[in-house]
Design an enzyme around this catalytic site. Structure first.
Site, PDB file in Angstrom:
ATOM      1  N   ASP A   1       6.308  -5.797   6.091  1.00 58.68           N
ATOM      2  CA  ASP A   1       7.034  -7.063   6.273  1.00 58.68           C
ATOM      3  C   ASP A   1       6.555  -8.262   5.535  1.00 58.68           C
ATOM      4  O   ASP A   1       7.816  -8.930   5.145  1.00 58.68           O
ATOM      5  CB  ASP A   1       6.551  -7.413   7.833  1.00 58.68           C
ATOM      6  CG  ASP A   1       5.048  -7.557   8.095  1.00 58.68           C
ATOM      7  OD1 ASP A   1       4.164  -7.578   7.215  1.00 58.68           O
ATOM      8  OD2 ASP A   1       4.608  -8.510   8.964  1.00 58.68           O
TER       9      ASP A   1
ATOM     10  N   GLY B   1       0.834  -1.372  -0.005  1.00 55.42           N
ATOM     11  CA  GLY B   1      -0.063  -0.022  -0.109  1.00 55.42           C
ATOM     12  C   GLY B   1       0.852   1.194  -0.041  1.00 55.42           C
ATOM     13  O   GLY B   1       2.073   1.171   0.544  1.00 55.42           O
TER      14      GLY B   1
ATOM     15  N   ASP C   1       0.987   1.762   9.219  1.00 53.04           N
ATOM     16  CA  ASP C   1       0.907   1.357  10.416  1.00 53.04           C
ATOM     17  C   ASP C   1       1.608   1.287  11.549  1.00 53.04           C
ATOM     18  O   ASP C   1       1.365   1.244  12.813  1.00 53.04           O
ATOM     19  CB  ASP C   1       0.025  -0.082  10.515  1.00 53.04           C
ATOM     20  CG  ASP C   1      -1.173  -0.049   9.741  1.00 53.04           C
ATOM     21  OD1 ASP C   1      -1.687   0.905   9.259  1.00 53.04           O
ATOM     22  OD2 ASP C   1      -1.551  -1.273   9.140  1.00 53.04           O
TER      23      ASP C   1
HETATM   24  O1  F6P Z   1      -0.820  -2.443   5.045  1.00 52.91           O
HETATM   25  C1  F6P Z   1      -0.968  -1.123   5.679  1.00 52.91           C
HETATM   26  C2  F6P Z   1      -2.466  -0.566   5.376  1.00 52.91           C
HETATM   27  O2  F6P Z   1      -2.306   0.837   5.198  1.00 52.91           O
HETATM   28  C3  F6P Z   1      -3.357  -0.897   6.280  1.00 52.91           C
HETATM   29  O3  F6P Z   1      -3.580  -0.384   7.516  1.00 52.91           O
HETATM   30  C4  F6P Z   1      -4.750  -1.038   5.306  1.00 52.91           C
HETATM   31  O4  F6P Z   1      -5.629  -2.155   6.096  1.00 52.91           O
HETATM   32  C5  F6P Z   1      -4.164  -1.514   4.184  1.00 52.91           C
HETATM   33  O5  F6P Z   1      -2.806  -1.018   3.929  1.00 52.91           O
HETATM   34  C6  F6P Z   1      -5.240  -0.952   3.202  1.00 52.91           C
HETATM   35  O6  F6P Z   1      -4.559  -0.880   1.842  1.00 52.91           O
HETATM   36  P1  F6P Z   1      -5.297  -1.466   0.391  1.00 52.91           P
HETATM   37  O7  F6P Z   1      -6.570  -0.841   0.535  1.00 52.91           O
HETATM   38  O8  F6P Z   1      -4.243  -0.875  -0.454  1.00 52.91           O
HETATM   39  O9  F6P Z   1      -5.418  -3.002   0.451  1.00 52.91           O
END
Ligand code: F6P
Length: 460
Positions: A188, A95, A218
């Site tokens: 991670d 993300g 996060d």
């Molecule tokens: O992995 C980080 C994060 O920001 C999470 O908090 C969130 O659930 C997720 O990405 C959402 O990302 P996307 O909508 O791109 O799957």
């Protein structure tokens, strides 16, 4: 600052940093080896810091073994690669997060200007850009290309989830492209993929340095004091909460409900609540809460509305997932797709107050993607440019399977193997959460007493 050292040295970690071989080439960067001459010094591998700064009188730790200490990051006097032979590649995965462009820019500028490396490739759309079926062309990166990218949110390379498990295909692409230095910017999952990839490249006897720059909005990676983009996220969230407070305050029994990201760790919510004393209830995945019952959220909210006529609730997306129906879906990173806790809470609050015959006005705001796509603020920009430069130095020194991390305000090399071993969560018995509860003045627990008693009995 948050209490990030919930992992202490009572657990033993091996901080040894893997390397491709002995660095024998004089670095093209002119630095000093003399202390006191007012010129920046090279950093030696022997320069280390202690991880766990918790101490007690009569502490008997030490002398420390080499592997118990973290290696300082920074430019080495001898490097492993001849800059003329380097083909570096950069990839951003997962993300979005504020600061991605700043990190890309810093890597490119350090490689180009400090080491004279002029073959730098941008891989498009995460690991998927490496795959044989990929239609995404690679990008040639140079200082001109990255000139002002830091002023934009997102990533000029594009980012995507998935593909990281196709280790053999990615290794093939690296061989085909003759890449010998790879920078993986991601969370991670990305770094776990990077580690497996580096192991595969090792099996193929290829000397490729794989250096990770940890990215997670996060802020849930262990051994990393603060992930980049996190401060920007909090700053953006603070503005939203300010709006929610105004909306709640300037109407009859107003309730502002704001949802922020935080799948398993509620750091954004906790920090925002601390920055904004207008939050009255901060709900995070780590702290279970009941909705119904005398000590549950709804009744506590009712009391607050009766007393103060307005309230702000800040909820992390992963909070209260035990109360909602599971979606049963996962995203391409393998994360569970969550049910929107904000929508659920809004409905439950509305029903509760209707049944109690008390007028309330709820405004639900979900700024998640607006927060995540923002450009980095000044502090994050500083952090990103230093992370990027340290990553370039680490790769040049021949380090591999290593992340650049900040620990105890020092940039260090952190073995990927250690970094991906556990996720970081808000310690609900630690000082961060204590201060949040103090600041919001929410009950120390929103779990009903009888339930707490049963749990305590089970634990004793
Ligand atoms: O992995 C980080 C994060 O920001 C999470 O908090 C969130 O659930 C997720 O990405 C959402 O990302 P996307 O909508 O791109 O799957």
């Amino acid at each position: 600052m948050q209490d990030f050292q919930e992992v202490t040295m009572s657990e033993n970690f091996d901080f040894s940093v893997p390397s491709l071989g002995e660095p024998k080439i004089q670095s093209p960067i002119k630095m000093s080896t003399v202390k006191g001459d007012s010129i920046a010094n090279y950093v030696a591998d022997e320069e280390r810091i202690i991880y766990d700064i918790n101490a007690a009188t009569g502490d008997t730790r030490g002398p420390f073994k080499k592997e118990e200490l973290l290696e300082r990051a920074g430019p080495r006097e001898k490097v492993y690669f001849n800059p003329a032979h380097v083909h570096a590649a950069v990839v951003t995965c997962g993300g979005l997060c504020p600061g991605l462009n700043n990190v890309v820019r810093a890597i490119v500028r350090c490689l180009w200007y400090s080491y004279g490396i002029h073959r730098i490739t941008g891989i498009k759309n995460g690991y998927r850009g490496f795959l044989p079926e990929s239609k995404f062309k690679t990008l040639e990166l140079d200082p001109e290309y990255v000139d002002d990218i830091q002023s934009k949110g997102g990533t000029v390379l594009g980012s995507a989830r998935g593909g990281g498990d196709r280790v053999s295909d990615i290794a093939d692409a690296i061989e085909r492209l003759n890449i010998n230095m790879l920078f993986t910017i991601g969370g991670d999952g990305t770094q776990r993929g990077a580690l497996e990839l580096a192991e595969e490249l090792e099996r193929r006897k290829l000397k490729v340095s794989v250096i990770g720059i940890p990215k997670t909005i996060d802020n849930d990676l262990s051994f990393i004091q603060r992930s980049f983009g996190f401060e920007t996220a909090v700053e953006m969230a603070v503005n939203v909460v300010r709006g929610a407070h105004v909306e709640a305050h300037d109407t009859i029994n107003g309730i502002g409900l704001v949802k922020v990201m935080g799948r398993e760790s509620g750091f954004i919510a906790a920090h925002t609540a601390l920055a904004m004393s207008d939050v009255n209830f901060c709900l995070i995945p780590e702290s279970h809460f009941d909705l119904e019952g005398p000590d549950g959220l709804l009744e506590s909210l009712r009391k607050r509305i009766v007393e103060r006529n307005h309230a702000v609730i800040l909820v992390a997306e992963g909070a209260g997932q035990d109360m909602v129906d599971e979606t049963g879906e996962t995203d391409l990173s393998g994360n569970k797709r969550l049910t929107d806790i904000g929508v659920f809470l809004k409905r439950k609050i509305r029903e509760y107050f209707q049944a109690s015959n008390l007028e309330v006005n709820i405004k639900y705001i979900d700024p998640s993607y607006i927060i995540r796509s923002a450009p980095a603020n000044s502090n994050d920009s500083i952090y990103c440019s230093r992370l990027g430069a340290h990553a370039a130095h680490a790769a040049m020194a021949g380090k591999t399977k290593t992340l650049i991390s900040m620990v105890n305000n020092t940039f260090v090399h952190l073995p990927m193997r250690v970094a991906v071993s556990k996720r970081r969560h808000v310690n609900t018995e630690g000082s961060l959460w204590r201060d949040v509860v103090e600041n919001t003045r929410q009950p120390a627990s929103l779990v009903n007493k009888e339930k707490r008693a049963v749990k305590e009995k089970k634990q004793s």
